[in-house]
Design a protein around this motif. Sequence first.
Motif, PDB file in Angstrom:
ATOM      1  N   ASP A  90      29.215  77.833 -71.710  1.00  0.00           N
ATOM      2  CA  ASP A  90      28.824  76.806 -70.736  1.00  0.00           C
ATOM      3  C   ASP A  90      28.995  75.439 -71.367  1.00  0.00           C
ATOM      4  O   ASP A  90      28.765  75.277 -72.561  1.00  0.00           O
ATOM      5  N   PRO A  91      29.363  74.426 -70.580  1.00  0.00           N
ATOM      6  CA  PRO A  91      29.324  73.063 -71.112  1.00  0.00           C
ATOM      7  C   PRO A  91      27.873  72.733 -71.474  1.00  0.00           C
ATOM      8  O   PRO A  91      26.952  73.217 -70.816  1.00  0.00           O
ATOM      9  N   ALA A  92      27.673  71.962 -72.551  1.00  0.00           N
ATOM     10  CA  ALA A  92      26.309  71.641 -72.980  1.00  0.00           C
ATOM     11  C   ALA A  92      25.563  70.941 -71.846  1.00  0.00           C
ATOM     12  O   ALA A  92      26.083  69.994 -71.260  1.00  0.00           O
ATOM     13  N   PRO A  93      24.334  71.402 -71.504  1.00  0.00           N
ATOM     14  CA  PRO A  93      23.611  70.771 -70.403  1.00  0.00           C
ATOM     15  C   PRO A  93      23.084  69.395 -70.803  1.00  0.00           C
ATOM     16  O   PRO A  93      22.757  69.160 -71.964  1.00  0.00           O
ATOM     17  N   ARG A  94      23.045  68.490 -69.836  1.00  0.00           N
ATOM     18  CA  ARG A  94      22.399  67.210 -70.082  1.00  0.00           C
ATOM     19  C   ARG A  94      20.894  67.459 -70.153  1.00  0.00           C
ATOM     20  O   ARG A  94      20.398  68.447 -69.630  1.00  0.00           O
ATOM     21  N   ALA A  95      20.181  66.515 -70.814  1.00  0.00           N
ATOM     22  CA  ALA A  95      18.740  66.703 -71.014  1.00  0.00           C
ATOM     23  C   ALA A  95      18.017  66.929 -69.690  1.00  0.00           C
ATOM     24  O   ALA A  95      17.146  67.780 -69.573  1.00  0.00           O
ATOM     25  N   ASP A  96      18.409  66.186 -68.653  1.00  0.00           N
ATOM     26  CA  ASP A  96      17.700  66.297 -67.379  1.00  0.00           C
ATOM     27  C   ASP A  96      18.017  67.604 -66.647  1.00  0.00           C
ATOM     28  O   ASP A  96      17.365  67.956 -65.686  1.00  0.00           O
ATOM     29  N   GLU A  97      19.040  68.301 -67.126  1.00  0.00           N
ATOM     30  CA  GLU A  97      19.396  69.558 -66.465  1.00  0.00           C
ATOM     31  C   GLU A  97      18.579  70.741 -66.976  1.00  0.00           C
ATOM     32  O   GLU A  97      18.500  71.763 -66.321  1.00  0.00           O
ATOM     33  N   VAL A  98      17.979  70.589 -68.168  1.00  0.00           N
ATOM     34  CA  VAL A  98      17.230  71.707 -68.730  1.00  0.00           C
ATOM     35  C   VAL A  98      16.036  72.015 -67.851  1.00  0.00           C
ATOM     36  O   VAL A  98      15.788  73.149 -67.457  1.00  0.00           O
ATOM     37  N   MET A  99      15.290  70.983 -67.501  1.00  0.00           N
ATOM     38  CA  MET A  99      14.132  71.159 -66.628  1.00  0.00           C
ATOM     39  C   MET A  99      14.586  71.677 -65.269  1.00  0.00           C
ATOM     40  O   MET A  99      13.925  72.514 -64.659  1.00  0.00           O
ATOM     41  N   ALA A 100      15.736  71.195 -64.838  1.00  0.00           N
ATOM     42  CA  ALA A 100      16.244  71.614 -63.523  1.00  0.00           C
ATOM     43  C   ALA A 100      16.475  73.126 -63.501  1.00  0.00           C
ATOM     44  O   ALA A 100      16.197  73.786 -62.506  1.00  0.00           O
ATOM     45  N   THR A 101      16.976  73.698 -64.610  1.00  0.00           N
ATOM     46  CA  THR A 101      17.188  75.139 -64.673  1.00  0.00           C
ATOM     47  C   THR A 101      15.874  75.871 -64.508  1.00  0.00           C
ATOM     48  O   THR A 101      15.764  76.845 -63.788  1.00  0.00           O
ATOM     49  N   GLN A 102      14.856  75.367 -65.217  1.00  0.00           N
ATOM     50  CA  GLN A 102      13.570  76.043 -65.168  1.00  0.00           C
ATOM     51  C   GLN A 102      12.967  76.003 -63.766  1.00  0.00           C
ATOM     52  O   GLN A 102      12.207  76.869 -63.386  1.00  0.00           O
ATOM     53  N   GLN A 103      13.311  74.999 -63.011  1.00  0.00           N
ATOM     54  CA  GLN A 103      12.745  74.897 -61.678  1.00  0.00           C
ATOM     55  C   GLN A 103      13.725  75.353 -60.612  1.00  0.00           C
ATOM     56  O   GLN A 103      13.521  75.113 -59.428  1.00  0.00           O
ATOM     57  N   SER A 104      14.801  76.027 -61.057  1.00  0.00           N
ATOM     58  CA  SER A 104      15.875  76.279 -60.103  1.00  0.00           C
ATOM     59  C   SER A 104      15.432  77.097 -58.910  1.00  0.00           C
ATOM     60  O   SER A 104      15.943  76.929 -57.823  1.00  0.00           O
ATOM     61  N   GLU A 105      14.449  77.981 -59.119  1.00  0.00           N
ATOM     62  CA  GLU A 105      14.040  78.814 -57.995  1.00  0.00           C
ATOM     63  C   GLU A 105      13.485  77.973 -56.853  1.00  0.00           C
ATOM     64  O   GLU A 105      13.872  78.146 -55.704  1.00  0.00           O
ATOM     65  N   SER A 106      12.596  77.030 -57.189  1.00  0.00           N
ATOM     66  CA  SER A 106      12.040  76.208 -56.111  1.00  0.00           C
ATOM     67  C   SER A 106      13.118  75.299 -55.524  1.00  0.00           C
ATOM     68  O   SER A 106      13.127  75.029 -54.323  1.00  0.00           O
ATOM     69  N   ARG A 107      14.084  74.888 -56.356  1.00  0.00           N
ATOM     70  CA  ARG A 107      15.173  74.053 -55.844  1.00  0.00           C
ATOM     71  C   ARG A 107      16.081  74.853 -54.916  1.00  0.00           C
ATOM     72  O   ARG A 107      16.518  74.359 -53.879  1.00  0.00           O
ATOM     73  N   VAL A 108      16.378  76.093 -55.307  1.00  0.00           N
ATOM     74  CA  VAL A 108      17.223  76.920 -54.446  1.00  0.00           C
ATOM     75  C   VAL A 108      16.506  77.207 -53.126  1.00  0.00           C
ATOM     76  O   VAL A 108      17.109  77.179 -52.056  1.00  0.00           O
ATOM     77  N   ARG A 109      15.189  77.471 -53.210  1.00  0.00           N
ATOM     78  CA  ARG A 109      14.414  77.674 -51.986  1.00  0.00           C
ATOM     79  C   ARG A 109      14.491  76.456 -51.071  1.00  0.00           C
ATOM     80  O   ARG A 109      14.681  76.572 -49.872  1.00  0.00           O
ATOM     81  N   ALA A 110      14.345  75.277 -51.686  1.00  0.00           N
ATOM     82  CA  ALA A 110      14.399  74.051 -50.901  1.00  0.00           C
ATOM     83  C   ALA A 110      15.778  73.893 -50.258  1.00  0.00           C
ATOM     84  O   ALA A 110      15.906  73.505 -49.093  1.00  0.00           O
ATOM     85  N   ALA A 111      16.828  74.234 -51.037  1.00  0.00           N
ATOM     86  CA  ALA A 111      18.190  74.129 -50.509  1.00  0.00           C
ATOM     87  C   ALA A 111      18.392  75.096 -49.342  1.00  0.00           C
ATOM     88  O   ALA A 111      19.076  74.783 -48.367  1.00  0.00           O
ATOM     89  N   MET A 112      17.787  76.276 -49.439  1.00  0.00           N
ATOM     90  CA  MET A 112      17.888  77.266 -48.359  1.00  0.00           C
ATOM     91  C   MET A 112      17.325  76.707 -47.051  1.00  0.00           C
ATOM     92  O   MET A 112      17.811  77.031 -45.966  1.00  0.00           O
ATOM     93  N   CYS A 113      16.288  75.863 -47.175  1.00  0.00           N
ATOM     94  CA  CYS A 113      15.660  75.304 -45.976  1.00  0.00           C
ATOM     95  C   CYS A 113      16.625  74.388 -45.226  1.00  0.00           C
ATOM     96  O   CYS A 113      16.447  74.141 -44.032  1.00  0.00           O
TER      97      CYS A 113
END
Lengths: 229, 215
Positions: free
Chosen positions: A152-175
């Motif tokens: 994988d390309p190295a993640p940016r610092a702000d993307e690390v937290m985004a991965t950890q919260q991806s489930e709630s983000r994906v849920r929000a996107a589903m809406c």
Amino acid sequence: MAPDMGSALAFSFGSIDDVHVIDMMRRRVEEKGGAVPDQIRSVEPETGATPMSELLVAVAQSGDRQAFALLFQYYAPRLKTYMRKLGTEDAVAEELAQEAMLAVWRKAASFDPGRANAGTWIFAVARNLRIDMLRKEKRPEIDLDDPELVPDPAPRADEVMATQQSESRVRAAMCGLSAEQTEVVTLSFYEDTPHAEIAARLKIPLGTVKSRLRLAMKRIRSELGDDQP
Amino acid sequence: MSATFHPTDELLVAYGAGSLDEASALLVATHLALCPRCRAEVARIETLGGAMIEDLPPADLGADALASVLARLDLPPSPPKPRRPAVGSPGLPAPLRDYLPAEMEALPWKRLAAGIEQVVLLQARGIRARLLRIGAGIAVPEHGHGGMELTMVLQGGFADQGQGYARGDVAMADRQLVHSPVADRSETCLCLAVTDAPLKLTGLVGLLVNPFLDL
Ligand SMILES: [Zn+2]
């Protein structure tokens, strides 16, 4: 008082419900001095992990049977519903749900809370177990230690937290999806032949299923800010 | 280096959901090893799967369900199958190595036409995955398709319909397409091909090259 192994077992499945499971998890978290989650999907601000992920980590690290019992009480009845939605008869669905939870116990060491939430990981374990036991097929999968793997390309610092919260983000996107798009995405998980069964069930052409699916995935990508060419 | 031509969203969703046949899943998994973009996509699809499990209404379990699973926790599991090392199959990602019965050169290669060989790796639900080796600069005889054909480049490259395909790229052909892909001149082209129906050869070459009917 925190529930011990005995009281976890004392609940029969006729009487226990999610409120009890969530309540028991709250008490476990409080006991460890952590913040009390509002609901099971809430994210711990410090670790980024959900309470379910913490239970799975406890299973992996110390063979915590009480944590496993809580995971079982929450996921096993839902995994049985998942198997039944795939057209499996009741007794077999129950057996697969139990076998999947046994696989969760045995494979827990490979769970990485930085890569996926507990629900995502348990879904993948159950999916693979069903392919193995019911379809008698192998599940081809990548090996993260494979020297041929393009990293994988190295993640940016702000993307690390985004991965950890991806489930709630994906849920929000589903809406953000239309009802028709949500329908084809949801049905994709409950079939054994890609898309042809959905087309038959919804009485729409296969091409329509595919185009709705493509639009749904495009929408989810753009909601998550991941829309690359 | 990463791929330019990716599997469709439908294939990635079917792989993530677990509904894809084994041969197509092998091609998708092999692509995932070479493509971080599609790995991220499948991770998102699996996250959708996790969210959907959590949103399902719970079913009633047998009264002794938890107790019977707890009783089995200490039983020894069957040992996992060791994955095949990269030795003897340079450049092949792990999902594909798991399906090779022997090292590359020891595989039962079967000649299809001058400069073209294949070895079938698996067939499940009527869909077949095979390795295809095409000599440098060789053109595959023109053919149509009874169904879909997915071809992924593992080594070298080929040109088809005005596009160039390199390592990791997936080319898709359907019922409508009649084509004659040509391997790049620089080196032998190795591909993983998945077909769901026998190919239909067109033209005189097809009539002459009988072994191709076995494709
Ligand atoms: Zn890709």
